[in-house]
Design a protein around this motif. Sequence first.
Motif, PDB file in Angstrom:
ATOM      1  N   ALA A 410       0.969  -0.990   0.209  1.00 58.90           N
ATOM      2  CA  ALA A 410       0.475  -0.054  -0.359  1.00 58.90           C
ATOM      3  C   ALA A 410       0.842   1.116  -0.301  1.00 58.90           C
ATOM      4  N   GLU A 411       1.935   1.592   0.857  1.00 58.66           N
ATOM      5  CA  GLU A 411       2.861   2.906   1.076  1.00 58.66           C
ATOM      6  C   GLU A 411       3.765   2.690  -0.338  1.00 58.66           C
ATOM      7  N   SER A 412       3.547   1.909  -1.498  1.00 56.43           N
ATOM      8  CA  SER A 412       3.733   1.826  -2.794  1.00 56.43           C
ATOM      9  C   SER A 412       3.871   3.255  -3.938  1.00 56.43           C
ATOM     10  N   GLY A 413       2.612   4.114  -2.817  1.00 56.07           N
ATOM     11  CA  GLY A 413       2.453   5.287  -3.506  1.00 56.07           C
ATOM     12  C   GLY A 413       1.163   5.120  -4.719  1.00 56.07           C
ATOM     13  N   GLN A 414       0.824   4.118  -5.025  1.00 57.95           N
ATOM     14  CA  GLN A 414       0.032   3.809  -5.770  1.00 57.95           C
ATOM     15  C   GLN A 414      -1.078   2.742  -5.690  1.00 57.95           C
ATOM     16  N   ALA A 415      -2.114   2.871  -4.837  1.00 58.48           N
ATOM     17  CA  ALA A 415      -2.964   2.055  -4.589  1.00 58.48           C
ATOM     18  C   ALA A 415      -3.659   1.257  -5.141  1.00 58.48           C
ATOM     19  N   ASP A 416      -3.931   1.462  -6.614  1.00 59.84           N
ATOM     20  CA  ASP A 416      -4.529   0.421  -7.364  1.00 59.84           C
ATOM     21  C   ASP A 416      -3.807  -0.440  -7.484  1.00 59.84           C
ATOM     22  N   LEU A 417      -2.465  -0.115  -7.569  1.00 65.28           N
ATOM     23  CA  LEU A 417      -1.791  -1.602  -7.654  1.00 65.28           C
ATOM     24  C   LEU A 417      -1.637  -2.184  -6.300  1.00 65.28           C
ATOM     25  N   GLU A 418      -1.533  -2.341  -5.353  1.00 62.62           N
ATOM     26  CA  GLU A 418      -1.293  -2.822  -4.238  1.00 62.62           C
ATOM     27  C   GLU A 418      -2.113  -4.262  -4.065  1.00 62.62           C
ATOM     28  N   GLY A 419      -1.049  -5.085  -4.394  1.00 62.62           N
ATOM     29  CA  GLY A 419      -1.827  -6.540  -3.751  1.00 62.62           C
ATOM     30  C   GLY A 419      -0.464  -7.292  -5.100  1.00 62.62           C
ATOM     31  N   GLY A 420      -0.777  -6.424  -6.000  1.00 58.34           N
ATOM     32  CA  GLY A 420      -0.024  -6.668  -7.893  1.00 58.34           C
ATOM     33  C   GLY A 420       1.001  -8.016  -7.361  1.00 58.34           C
TER      34      GLY A 420
END
Length: 552
Positions: A410-420
């Motif tokens: 989640a902390e990647s800054g791109q919330a739509d990619l979380e879990g990918g």
Amino acid sequence: MLTGATAVCVTLRLQGETIARAEGDGAESLEAVVTRALASADAKIPAANDALQQQARREMFKRVLAGVEVSGERLPLEAATFAQANSDVKHGLEAIWVEVGETREVIFPQRMMQSGDLPAAAIVSSIALLSGDPAIPMPGVAGQELGDLRRTKGVRVWRGPVVQMVELRAGGPGLLLMRSSRVVELREVNLPMLRQYREQLIDHIASRVARSPDGSQLFATYLPFQDRADSVASALQRAVLCATLVRSGDRGSKLARELLGDVIKFDATSLNEPTTAAACVVTMAWLGSDATLADESWKAALEKTRVVIGKSHDGENWAETVLPGSRAMVALAMAELATTFAVDATREVDLSRARSGVRSLLMQATPGALVTHMPWLGYATQRLAGEGEIASAPALREMRAMLWERTIRAESGQADLEGGIVFGTRDARDASGIAGPTWSTARPVAFAAAMLRDERLTDADELYPQLSKLLPSMRFLRQLSIDDASAFACPQPKRAMWGVRVSPWDQRQPIESSAMALLAVSEAVTSIEEMGRRAAKHQLETSDQPKSSPTK
């Protein structure tokens, strides 16, 4: 005037179709841009000739939905080549400014997403339009690459972040989107949601089946923003889909029987191809041997596939007809033929051949390469082990640990990619040059979900920690599905709903992506339900134990 805005785009849609678009720079008020968009829409909708038509026209305007994109600070795009632009521009999140001499154009993300253009293609088209010469921008041609045109033709390109908001119903509140989709929150992912999502995926897959007296056809890839199917699924695609449907439960199994029955009846020659034959065997095995052997045509097809698969591996080496990417599915079919459909006279030979095929894939693969054989190789190891120990358990556990290390957080800054999950290196890119996770996340995650309920692969004290690592990937798969929010720009929302896209920036819906997402979600549901049963059983056993008497 919008503070900090460098450009704004207002798009008006009616039943998913774009009827007007207006753009303005940061100095222009949003109201002014909206007014121009409305004027454009008014000019396109046929004029009324009487009171009845006027009323119908007013009602039509009431159904118009608005979308707004606002871009912030723009930065120069220094890419030397058009291909590099695909890497440098955050597709779906950034707008692109193109200037040629005194003319310029702003390309907003939604327009690119809707047309299917990658940043490079959008820039090429824009330069051709602004210059009036489509031969000027030529990707890969010396002297006509983006860097060359910057020096010789005065071409300048910028990029900038965009905030996007849309109406889902006329007069309703605006919804903030990211890459034209609502961000699915991790807290939404639970067992009821996953059960519902499983059924929604089956709904979508079933909607892509066209039935006729000559057998059913399945659309291979659907383009939701264009409402267009670009091809018909091959026998292999249908057979693999059938296997994933069976794992989803009774409803999916019923559809699998229908689709596989049509492959056997109308496309029998396809069973001469090893991977198609293997997927058919796996589907038959998972449907149950009784159901398969009760039908003479299915029984004949099984014997035909037994011969084809028997030639795929001689006990030591793979046949040249079996490509490396297909060997895991064939290995699983070999395992099912040696167990579910065992023949007494050849049982030991078949088991030896199946074990050899599985072992060859395990020995040649590092944890990273092992991912490419999932989930089929994982299922094969379980099938051959029966109730015994799984010799490859350490390798499978190591692969799972590697998956979670490569999961976007989640902390990647791109919330739509979380879990990918990003395969290969952290900056791995797809064929278009864009970095980030795709629907291929579903392949290994499907087996990671199945591992949860196998005590040989997941210890009791690992269950909930492993589940917590799995759920973000379930969130990502759900993010890839078109839902009520992301269907706002689809001409036929019902046809697009719940289909799984290639990635958050690639709106195509291949049948494989929905099939593998269905498999992953189905495995997760089954494992979570099994965890619940175990917990209830443990609680019951604990409560039945006699309580010790207090000491005096």
